[in-house]
Structure formats: structure tokens, C-alpha cells
Design a protein around this motif. Sequence first.
Motif, PDB file in Angstrom:
ATOM      1  N   GLY A  53      92.579  27.212  27.328  1.00 28.15           N
ATOM      2  CA  GLY A  53      92.428  26.492  28.584  1.00 28.15           C
ATOM      3  C   GLY A  53      91.649  25.211  28.343  1.00 28.15           C
ATOM      4  N   SER A 113      97.776  24.996  29.441  1.00 26.54           N
ATOM      5  CA  SER A 113      97.091  26.265  29.195  1.00 26.54           C
ATOM      6  C   SER A 113      98.028  27.306  28.603  1.00 26.54           C
ATOM      7  N   HIS A 166      91.527  24.047  40.927  1.00 25.36           N
ATOM      8  CA  HIS A 166      91.096  24.226  39.536  1.00 25.36           C
ATOM      9  C   HIS A 166      90.287  22.978  39.146  1.00 25.36           C
ATOM     10  N   GLU A 176      94.397  33.022  36.503  1.00 22.18           N
ATOM     11  CA  GLU A 176      94.079  33.994  35.445  1.00 22.18           C
ATOM     12  C   GLU A 176      93.184  33.366  34.377  1.00 22.18           C
ATOM     13  N   GLN A 177      92.256  32.548  34.855  1.00 22.95           N
ATOM     14  CA  GLN A 177      91.252  31.933  33.992  1.00 22.95           C
ATOM     15  C   GLN A 177      89.888  32.036  34.668  1.00 22.95           C
ATOM     16  N   CYS A 220      87.111  26.527  30.355  1.00 27.04           N
ATOM     17  CA  CYS A 220      88.048  27.453  30.979  1.00 27.04           C
ATOM     18  C   CYS A 220      88.680  28.369  29.935  1.00 27.04           C
ATOM     19  N   MET A 221      88.800  29.635  30.291  1.00 21.86           N
ATOM     20  CA  MET A 221      89.291  30.625  29.322  1.00 21.86           C
ATOM     21  C   MET A 221      89.702  31.902  30.048  1.00 21.86           C
ATOM     22  N   PRO A 222      90.412  32.815  29.356  1.00 19.91           N
ATOM     23  CA  PRO A 222      90.739  34.107  29.959  1.00 19.91           C
ATOM     24  C   PRO A 222      89.472  34.912  30.256  1.00 19.91           C
ATOM     25  N   GLU A 223      89.581  35.816  31.219  1.00 18.59           N
ATOM     26  CA  GLU A 223      88.398  36.559  31.670  1.00 18.59           C
ATOM     27  C   GLU A 223      87.753  37.373  30.552  1.00 18.59           C
TER      28      GLU A 223
END
Length: 396
Positions: free
Chosen positions: A212, A359, A296, A186-187, A229-232
Motif C-alpha cells: 500500500g 495497492s 482514503h 482492506e487496509q 498503509c498496509m494489510p491489517e
Amino acid sequence: MKQYDIAIVGAGMAGATLAVAVDHLCQGKLNIAVIEAYQLHDEQRHPGFDSRAIALSYGTAQILKQLDLWARFEPFLTPITDIEISDRSHLGLADITAQDEHVAALGYVVELESVGRIYQQAIRECTSIDYYCPAKVKHIERTLESVTVTLSDDQLLQANLLVAADGALSESCQHINIPLNEIDFEQVAVIANVTTEVAPQGRAFERFTEFGPVAFLPMSEGRSSVVWCMPEARAQKMMQATDDDVIAALQQDFGWRLGKITKVGALACYPLVLRYREQIVSHRFAVVGNAAQTLHPIAGQGFNLGIRDVFSLAEEITQAYQEQGDVGNYSMLSRYRQRRQQDRELTMSLTSCLVNSFSNAWPAMRVGRNLGLLAISYLPYLKQPIVKRTMGLVER
């Protein structure tokens, strides 16, 4: 029907390294077919050799030296001499240095576009390798003694061993019906090359934030390669933001260790999903690289794990050739599977644990991970196993 000892599907870094490794270890005595779907032109990039940069671990460097490939890489490498791991807005900090480990570099950064050209040249120079490109696998049929591959242009190739090196969603594995497991983190990873006020000078950074991890890898010309890295939802905003807004957000997440971020290149993004196949061998069939597992990007382990797959398989193929002549027999495949099991499981577990630990913003987890980072700095018996895996110095 053309006859080969080995047919390799995919000419990205895993497939190309395997072809060159087998040719080198067997002294050109095996006939190898490499099947690649993408026809490269000067203005195009192979999707496996795009504008991203990757970190080659110290262990990967040693493998490439054994294969006489290292000299080809050297003009394009940037050494990593220091890795700093930190948790944004907290005390946790760990530092790994080449000096402490008594090596010239912990690893090296190389741009994949340069790697593509290296392997194209290396494959062309191997007279035992036939290169089928552009070509896709349309059908696979296996008998007790061989594998027959039908290509998209209806050419037939027969081999003793077929190797899938065609990426995370490997069509070869789909033909063989080898199941694929997926875990969505979910990233999204936003990637870019940046210039900073202070040149990195060999320093790499892994910075954990509430969104993230963000990694900076040192590159040529004073640049850094960033994996952010981060949420969508946040990633979509970044992809549409101005350069100034992207720089401000990245500066906020990364901090000022390299001074002001002065320039950001074109952004790209991709979803972060752990994909892996528990079964990496079948009858006269083996799986390597991203086709076996796609990790990842935290800690930069995925590519280096894939190269350990490749070299282990090349060694087992060489042994089978020297002992029996049949490079696709069951005992060879069984040895390859057993050799790779522990390394694959430990590396996948490590990356997944790091993602889950770093995260999220749970107070207990935040305290625990910062104590862990401090312990790595001050307790050698905790630090060394982590350093060795980071450097790729693990059992294959």
C-alpha cells in the motif's frame, strides 16, 4: 427555547471553520450555535484535533486567507515545496514542485493539535456564536419553518438550519436517517512522526509499495509525519514491534531519500474505509466534511475536500441571508448540493482509483501505473489536471 439562525453539530475542523466562516461572511449578523460532545481539558485532545498532521492544499490556504484565519495558522505551518511520487522498485517517478507551479508552496503541513487551539480561540472571539460543550444531540424534530434540537441535558435549541459536521459516523445524520455507504479498502493506516538523517526541507513523498502507499509529510524541527498503509495483519505486527523493527520495515518500504530513519514516535492505527453519503441535504439540514465523505488518505484529499464543502455552504448561506433572510430554505440547500456534486464525485473517484491501481502487484497494473507516472512527468496536458486537483484549485 433558544433561537438561532444556524446550529452546527461538531466543533472539529469542518464545524469550527463553518461557524467562523458564516460569522465572517455575514459580519456577525447571524446567531450560531455550535454543539460539541467533547469537553477539552489541558491534558486531553479532541479526537478531531489529535497528534496527527494534515496537509492543507494551496486552495485551502486561499480559503483560510479569505476568512482572515490564515494569520492564526502561520506560526504552526511547514510549507510543502516539492512532492515526489514513486513506485517502489520500479522506474515510475513524478515530481511536482512549487517552482514549476509559480507558487511559494504547493500546500502546508499543520499538526491538528495546534489547529484545535486556533479554533477554540477563534470561536470564543465571535460574539454571535454560542458554544454548547459538552453536549450531544438527543433528538431532532423538523417543521416546515425550523429545526428543534434537544440536547443531552434537555436544553432545546431552535434554528432555521441544522448542519452535521460530527464526523464519519455522524449521529446527526443517523437521527435524520440519511444512509451511509461504505467501501472497505482492506487496509490499515499506521501513523507516526519520524526523524531522518536528512531533514525533509519542504519535501513530501508518496511512495507506492506492494503493501500500500506510504506518505511522508515535512514537519517542524526536521521531522516527517508518516501515513503508512498496509494489510491489517502486518499493521498488528508493527503495533507490537520494537522501534528498531519498525524503523527497519519502514526504511525498506520508503527507501533512503531522506537517509536513515533515526527515530520513530508513538504509533497509532486506524482502518481505511471510504464512507460517503450520496445525500448531503435534507429539509433544513446540510452535511459537510467527514460526515459527508471520509476518504482514503492517499493524495491527502479528504480534509481539503471537506473545507470546500464548508466554504461553499457558507457562501450559499450568506447569499440566502442577503436575499431572503431564511438561511435554511430549499433553494439554498439545492444550490449547495449542486455545487458540491462534481467535486465530490471526482475526488472520491480519484482516490479510489489510486488505491486500486497502486495497492496490488498485478504485472499489467504495475506496468500501467509506472507508465502513468512517467507520462505525468513528461506530458504537461496530463500533469496539469492532476496538479490542480492536488493543489485544491478546482471548481466548487
